[in-house]
Design a protein around this motif. Structure first.
Motif, PDB file in Angstrom:
ATOM      1  N   HIS A 163       0.794  -1.226   0.000  1.00  0.00           N
ATOM      2  CA  HIS A 163       0.000   0.000   0.000  1.00  0.00           C
ATOM      3  C   HIS A 163       0.833   1.287   0.000  1.00  0.00           C
ATOM      4  O   HIS A 163       0.285   2.357  -0.201  1.00  0.00           O
ATOM      5  CB  HIS A 163      -0.927   0.022   1.221  1.00  0.00           C
ATOM      6  N   GLY A 164       2.111   1.214   0.265  1.00  0.00           N
ATOM      7  CA  GLY A 164       2.901   2.435   0.392  1.00  0.00           C
ATOM      8  C   GLY A 164       3.346   3.006  -0.941  1.00  0.00           C
ATOM      9  O   GLY A 164       3.801   2.264  -1.831  1.00  0.00           O
ATOM     10  N   PHE A 165       3.230   4.335  -1.100  1.00  0.00           N
ATOM     11  CA  PHE A 165       3.719   5.049  -2.285  1.00  0.00           C
ATOM     12  C   PHE A 165       3.089   4.514  -3.575  1.00  0.00           C
ATOM     13  O   PHE A 165       3.760   4.324  -4.582  1.00  0.00           O
ATOM     14  CB  PHE A 165       5.244   4.974  -2.386  1.00  0.00           C
ATOM     15  N   ARG A 166       1.794   4.273  -3.524  1.00  0.00           N
ATOM     16  CA  ARG A 166       1.094   3.791  -4.701  1.00  0.00           C
ATOM     17  C   ARG A 166      -0.160   4.618  -4.921  1.00  0.00           C
ATOM     18  O   ARG A 166      -0.826   5.011  -3.956  1.00  0.00           O
ATOM     19  CB  ARG A 166       0.730   2.308  -4.550  1.00  0.00           C
ATOM     20  N   PRO A 167      -0.514   4.900  -6.195  1.00  0.00           N
ATOM     21  CA  PRO A 167      -1.702   5.721  -6.458  1.00  0.00           C
ATOM     22  C   PRO A 167      -2.976   5.046  -5.975  1.00  0.00           C
ATOM     23  O   PRO A 167      -3.176   3.854  -6.197  1.00  0.00           O
ATOM     24  CB  PRO A 167      -1.692   5.885  -7.983  1.00  0.00           C
ATOM     25  N   GLY A 168      -3.841   5.818  -5.308  1.00  0.00           N
ATOM     26  CA  GLY A 168      -5.101   5.279  -4.824  1.00  0.00           C
ATOM     27  C   GLY A 168      -4.967   4.412  -3.599  1.00  0.00           C
ATOM     28  O   GLY A 168      -5.944   3.802  -3.152  1.00  0.00           O
ATOM     29  N   ARG A 169      -3.764   4.321  -3.024  1.00  0.00           N
ATOM     30  CA  ARG A 169      -3.535   3.509  -1.828  1.00  0.00           C
ATOM     31  C   ARG A 169      -2.794   4.331  -0.783  1.00  0.00           C
ATOM     32  O   ARG A 169      -2.172   5.340  -1.104  1.00  0.00           O
ATOM     33  CB  ARG A 169      -2.711   2.251  -2.160  1.00  0.00           C
ATOM     34  N   GLY A 170      -2.864   3.889   0.448  1.00  0.00           N
ATOM     35  CA  GLY A 170      -2.179   4.606   1.512  1.00  0.00           C
ATOM     36  C   GLY A 170      -2.430   3.941   2.852  1.00  0.00           C
ATOM     37  O   GLY A 170      -2.813   2.759   2.922  1.00  0.00           O
ATOM     38  N   CYS A 171      -2.250   4.686   3.909  1.00  0.00           N
ATOM     39  CA  CYS A 171      -2.394   4.141   5.270  1.00  0.00           C
ATOM     40  C   CYS A 171      -3.795   3.598   5.509  1.00  0.00           C
ATOM     41  O   CYS A 171      -3.970   2.513   6.077  1.00  0.00           O
ATOM     42  CB  CYS A 171      -2.067   5.229   6.297  1.00  0.00           C
ATOM     43  N   HIS A 172      -4.811   4.339   5.089  1.00  0.00           N
ATOM     44  CA  HIS A 172      -6.184   3.911   5.360  1.00  0.00           C
ATOM     45  C   HIS A 172      -6.560   2.645   4.591  1.00  0.00           C
ATOM     46  O   HIS A 172      -7.274   1.786   5.119  1.00  0.00           O
ATOM     47  CB  HIS A 172      -7.155   5.039   5.034  1.00  0.00           C
ATOM     48  N   THR A 173      -6.102   2.499   3.358  1.00  0.00           N
ATOM     49  CA  THR A 173      -6.419   1.282   2.616  1.00  0.00           C
ATOM     50  C   THR A 173      -5.726   0.071   3.235  1.00  0.00           C
ATOM     51  O   THR A 173      -6.295  -1.025   3.269  1.00  0.00           O
ATOM     52  CB  THR A 173      -6.012   1.418   1.138  1.00  0.00           C
ATOM     53  N   ALA A 174      -4.509   0.257   3.750  1.00  0.00           N
ATOM     54  CA  ALA A 174      -3.799  -0.838   4.414  1.00  0.00           C
ATOM     55  C   ALA A 174      -4.526  -1.245   5.690  1.00  0.00           C
ATOM     56  O   ALA A 174      -4.742  -2.441   5.949  1.00  0.00           O
ATOM     57  CB  ALA A 174      -2.363  -0.408   4.732  1.00  0.00           C
ATOM     58  N   LEU A 175      -4.922  -0.271   6.487  1.00  0.00           N
ATOM     59  CA  LEU A 175      -5.614  -0.566   7.741  1.00  0.00           C
ATOM     60  C   LEU A 175      -6.977  -1.191   7.498  1.00  0.00           C
ATOM     61  O   LEU A 175      -7.406  -2.081   8.240  1.00  0.00           O
ATOM     62  CB  LEU A 175      -5.751   0.720   8.558  1.00  0.00           C
ATOM     63  N   ARG A 176      -7.664  -0.737   6.454  1.00  0.00           N
ATOM     64  CA  ARG A 176      -8.976  -1.308   6.164  1.00  0.00           C
ATOM     65  C   ARG A 176      -8.850  -2.755   5.683  1.00  0.00           C
ATOM     66  O   ARG A 176      -9.706  -3.591   5.985  1.00  0.00           O
ATOM     67  CB  ARG A 176      -9.704  -0.458   5.129  1.00  0.00           C
ATOM     68  N   GLU A 177      -7.788  -3.083   4.951  1.00  0.00           N
ATOM     69  CA  GLU A 177      -7.568  -4.484   4.568  1.00  0.00           C
ATOM     70  C   GLU A 177      -7.419  -5.362   5.806  1.00  0.00           C
ATOM     71  O   GLU A 177      -7.986  -6.453   5.888  1.00  0.00           O
ATOM     72  CB  GLU A 177      -6.319  -4.599   3.692  1.00  0.00           C
ATOM     73  N   ILE A 178      -6.646  -4.873   6.773  1.00  0.00           N
ATOM     74  CA  ILE A 178      -6.455  -5.628   8.011  1.00  0.00           C
ATOM     75  C   ILE A 178      -7.781  -5.788   8.743  1.00  0.00           C
ATOM     76  O   ILE A 178      -8.113  -6.874   9.245  1.00  0.00           O
ATOM     77  CB  ILE A 178      -5.417  -4.907   8.908  1.00  0.00           C
ATOM     78  N   TYR A 179      -8.571  -4.733   8.791  1.00  0.00           N
ATOM     79  CA  TYR A 179      -9.840  -4.767   9.508  1.00  0.00           C
ATOM     80  C   TYR A 179     -10.776  -5.823   8.927  1.00  0.00           C
ATOM     81  O   TYR A 179     -11.421  -6.584   9.675  1.00  0.00           O
ATOM     82  CB  TYR A 179     -10.502  -3.385   9.458  1.00  0.00           C
ATOM     83  N   TYR A 180     -10.876  -5.913   7.616  1.00  0.00           N
ATOM     84  CA  TYR A 180     -11.837  -6.815   6.984  1.00  0.00           C
ATOM     85  C   TYR A 180     -11.317  -8.246   6.819  1.00  0.00           C
ATOM     86  O   TYR A 180     -12.103  -9.197   6.871  1.00  0.00           O
ATOM     87  CB  TYR A 180     -12.240  -6.263   5.610  1.00  0.00           C
ATOM     88  N   ALA A 181     -10.010  -8.417   6.606  1.00  0.00           N
ATOM     89  CA  ALA A 181      -9.497  -9.736   6.214  1.00  0.00           C
ATOM     90  C   ALA A 181      -8.831 -10.524   7.336  1.00  0.00           C
ATOM     91  O   ALA A 181      -8.540 -11.708   7.154  1.00  0.00           O
ATOM     92  CB  ALA A 181      -8.502  -9.575   5.054  1.00  0.00           C
ATOM     93  N   TRP A 182      -8.583  -9.892   8.478  1.00  0.00           N
ATOM     94  CA  TRP A 182      -7.781 -10.556   9.498  1.00  0.00           C
ATOM     95  C   TRP A 182      -8.599 -11.122  10.656  1.00  0.00           C
ATOM     96  O   TRP A 182      -8.083 -11.289  11.761  1.00  0.00           O
ATOM     97  CB  TRP A 182      -6.736  -9.580  10.047  1.00  0.00           C
ATOM     98  N   LYS A 183      -9.850 -11.393  10.472  1.00  0.00           N
ATOM     99  CA  LYS A 183     -10.691 -11.875  11.567  1.00  0.00           C
ATOM    100  C   LYS A 183     -10.134 -13.167  12.151  1.00  0.00           C
ATOM    101  O   LYS A 183      -9.783 -14.092  11.432  1.00  0.00           O
ATOM    102  CB  LYS A 183     -12.118 -12.115  11.068  1.00  0.00           C
ATOM    103  N   GLY A 184     -10.043 -13.212  13.473  1.00  0.00           N
ATOM    104  CA  GLY A 184      -9.655 -14.431  14.175  1.00  0.00           C
ATOM    105  C   GLY A 184      -8.173 -14.687  14.291  1.00  0.00           C
ATOM    106  O   GLY A 184      -7.771 -15.779  14.715  1.00  0.00           O
ATOM    107  N   VAL A 185      -7.300 -13.725  13.939  1.00  0.00           N
ATOM    108  CA  VAL A 185      -5.860 -13.981  14.060  1.00  0.00           C
ATOM    109  C   VAL A 185      -5.470 -14.108  15.526  1.00  0.00           C
ATOM    110  O   VAL A 185      -6.081 -13.493  16.410  1.00  0.00           O
ATOM    111  CB  VAL A 185      -5.024 -12.885  13.368  1.00  0.00           C
ATOM    112  N   THR A 186      -4.458 -14.913  15.777  1.00  0.00           N
ATOM    113  CA  THR A 186      -3.995 -15.149  17.155  1.00  0.00           C
ATOM    114  C   THR A 186      -2.738 -14.355  17.465  1.00  0.00           C
ATOM    115  O   THR A 186      -2.602 -13.799  18.566  1.00  0.00           O
ATOM    116  CB  THR A 186      -3.710 -16.649  17.367  1.00  0.00           C
TER     117      THR A 186
END
Length: 605
Positions: A129-152
């Motif tokens: 997500h870093g230094f890419r058009p249309g991506r940034g800190c919020h897109t990285a954090l939102r990926e973690i929020y939606y895709a990382w359910k149940g990690v230990t």
């Protein structure tokens, strides 16, 4: 000569299909690419900052672009060493080195960055997500929020001095895998080896990308994409198995027992058993046949979320360390590469704390089945770290007491209120993904006290007098907030209005500052069109030859120094247009810098 849109479109298509590039160097003769690059970077803060020479964005012309192209055509273009300066590093007494390059180098570097980005962008990982058009800190954090359910376990990865340690040989090798053009690769090798000047002493750069160069972020992403590929093709397949966890037998047994008690009419006993079951996970957390590994990277910081035992998480960490050392010649930072238990602790990433939420008492009804479930359990929680809140408040305190800001006492009330509002707005916008965003209420209170004390100190009056003078009700999205408002009337123009307050502190997981519409390459910027028109905006003369230059100033506020005295014509033009640039003929531009009055007669040439 191809248009920027046509050429970059072709690059994107080849990148999507994985086809190599050839004859890239000859595209550096394309004037359209330089005009597009100029239209993009002339607004940058560093455009008027000189490198080792006095050259800046000021006096940019088509003639100067032609000179760069001629040097490239004859293969005699030389990159200048960067002028090294040091800037403060956040949360550290150390300072970060920054290289300031000359304007010609910035312009050529932006052209190269545009070419590399257009080609490699379709090939980069979706987890980068870093230094890419249309991506940034919020897109990285939102990926973690939606895709990382149940990690230990969460592995926080940080590469020691990443950008200063990237191998030149590996960078050129990575480029040569896709770009089959010896002249272009030689030009990139010269860029990496250009070195820097510090206190007028030359230093070689034996490793790392040029600090502060426009092209450095995409170069680092090209090499670190190998890390993304390793994680996605080796680590994730190794540590991912099973479709779903086994059911927890003890949990299932208690639910069956509760159902039996309900059927027997023993409701209170059934409810006790059900509450007992709600203290247990519904699935077996130790299921040996279920594993999941997630990955997300932003520049040189990355995190992995693992569902499984700690021993395997440690093994993943060691595999990463070995790969980085042997394949990329990089080292993981021992201090910052941490292994955190997701439910009992919190990992730090991009200024947020990442944790897995656990609340057995909270149950919500499922719309489809109508049954109530513990919907929060296992979901990712993003929150504002307490350390961040304390750090932000410290700026407005002295000896643990809220104080005024001395550096703002000479500014206007409009500027003071605008400054506080912009500072708080930036913090609130960034932390909109945090479920505990409401904790910023305390920061807002501290800033409110500091603001009113600053205004009171400036006017030698009381805080209450300031509040009474500027208090206002602010309507935002149908909600009324109490705040401050200052209005500056202007003759013949709309008044200037500055407000403090009216910023809702509500959680919004969809908030995103990076997802801006991408710029269409074929649309020339306003400045490009003005430059190509070949008309002097002061004397009105139209030129058929390349005798037009662009005058730049750092900021519009620089024009205020002419208040109270006879304003030159060029100042009036720039102030009226509210532009930091003015297209001039060479004579007018020389007269401007020399402080001479306009002498040229309006005639065509």
């Amino acid at each position: 000569m191809q248009s920027t849109d046509t050429y970059l479109g072709l690059l994107q298509e080849r990148g999507k299909r994985g086809l190599p590039l050839e004859r890239v160097y000859r595209q550096l003769y394309n004037k359209n690419l330089y005009l597009t690059a100029y239209g993009k970077i002339y607004r940058n803060n560093g455009a008027m900052t000189p490198g080792i020479t006095e050259e800046t964005a000021d006096s940019t012309s088509v003639e100067k672009i032609d000179a760069i192209i001629d040097a490239l055509r004859s293969e005699r273009y030389q990159w200048h060493p960067a002028r090294r300066v040091y800037i403060e590093k956040k949360h550290s007494t150390k300072k970060r080195p920054l290289g300031v390059t000359t304007w010609s180098d910035k312009l050529l570097a932006e052209v190269i960055r545009t070419i590399l980005s257009a080609y490699f962008e379709p090939q980069f990982s979706d987890h980068s997500h870093g230094f890419r058009p249309g991506r940034g800190c919020h897109t990285a954090l939102r990926e973690i929020y939606y895709a990382w359910k149940g990690v230990t376990w969460i592995i926080e990865g940080d590469i020691s001095d990443c950008f200063g340690s990237l191998s030149h040989e590996l960078l050129i090798s990575a480029l040569s895998e896709n770009i089959h053009d010896g002249r272009f690769l030689a030009l990139m090798k010269k860029l990496l080896d250009a070195g820097y000047l510090e206190e007028w002493s030359y230093h070689q750069t034996l490793s790392g990308v040029p600090q502060g160069s426009i092209v450095s972020p995409v170069l680092s992403n090209i090499l670190l994409d190998k890390l993304d590929t390793f994680v996605e093709t080796v680590l994730i397949p190794q540590h991912t198995r099973g479709k779903r966890r086994k059911a927890n037998k003890q949990y299932t047994h208690l639910l069956d027992q509760a159902k039996g008690l309900f059927k027997q009419g023993q409701k209170e006993a059934a409810q006790r058993v059900r509450r007992q079951a709600q203290q247990l996970p519904s699935y077996d957390p130790q299921d040996p046949n279920y594993r999941r590994l997630r990955f997300c990277r932003y520049a040189d910081d990355f995190v992995l979320g693992f569902t499984g035992p700690k021993s395997e998480a440690e093994e993943i960490k060691q595999q990463l360390r070995t790969f980085l050392r042997e394949e990329l010649k990089l080292e993981l930072s021992e201090e910052k590469t941490l292994l955190t238990h997701a439910r009992s602790g919190a990992a730090r990433f991009l200024g947020y704390e990442i944790t897995v939420r656990q609340e057995n008492r909270k149950r919500t009804k499922n719309r489809a089945s109508g049954t109530k479930r513990r919907s929060i359990n296992g979901h990712i929680g993003l929150r504002v770290p307490r350390a961040v809140l304390v750090d932000k408040c410290t700026r407005y305190k002295k000896h643990n007491k809220v104080m005024h800001r001395t550096e703002l006492l000479n500014e206007s009330d409009y500027t003071i209120i605008s400054t506080y509002q912009l500072e708080f707005q930036g913090i609130a916008n960034y932390y909109q993904l945090a479920y505990n965003m409401h904790t910023l209420h305390y920061l807002r209170w501290v800033m409110d006290q500091s603001l009113t004390k600053t205004l009171a100190r400036k006017h030698h009056t009381s805080v209450q007098h300031i509040v009474d003078k500027y208090k206002a009700e602010l309507l935002v999205d149908g909600v009324i907030y109490k705040g401050l408002r200052v209005v500056v009337p202007r003759e013949g123009k709309k008044p200037l209005v500055a407000i403090w307050g009216g910023i809702p502190l509500t959680w919004d997981i969809q908030a995103n500052l990076e997802d801006q519409p991408q710029r269409r390459w074929n649309r020339r910027s306003e400045l490009e069109k003005r430059l190509l028109a070949q008309v002097c905006e002061q004397c009105g003369v139209t030129f058929l030859t390349d005798l037009i230059e662009v005058h730049h100033i750092r900021a519009l506020k620089d024009l205020t120094k002419y208040e109270g005295r006879q304003k030159p014509l060029w100042v009036k033009i720039m102030a009226a247009r509210r532009r930091k640039t003015l297209v001039l003929c060479r004579t007018c531009h020389q007269d401007l810098h020399a402080g001479r009055p306009l002498m040229r007669q309006k005639s065509s040439s």
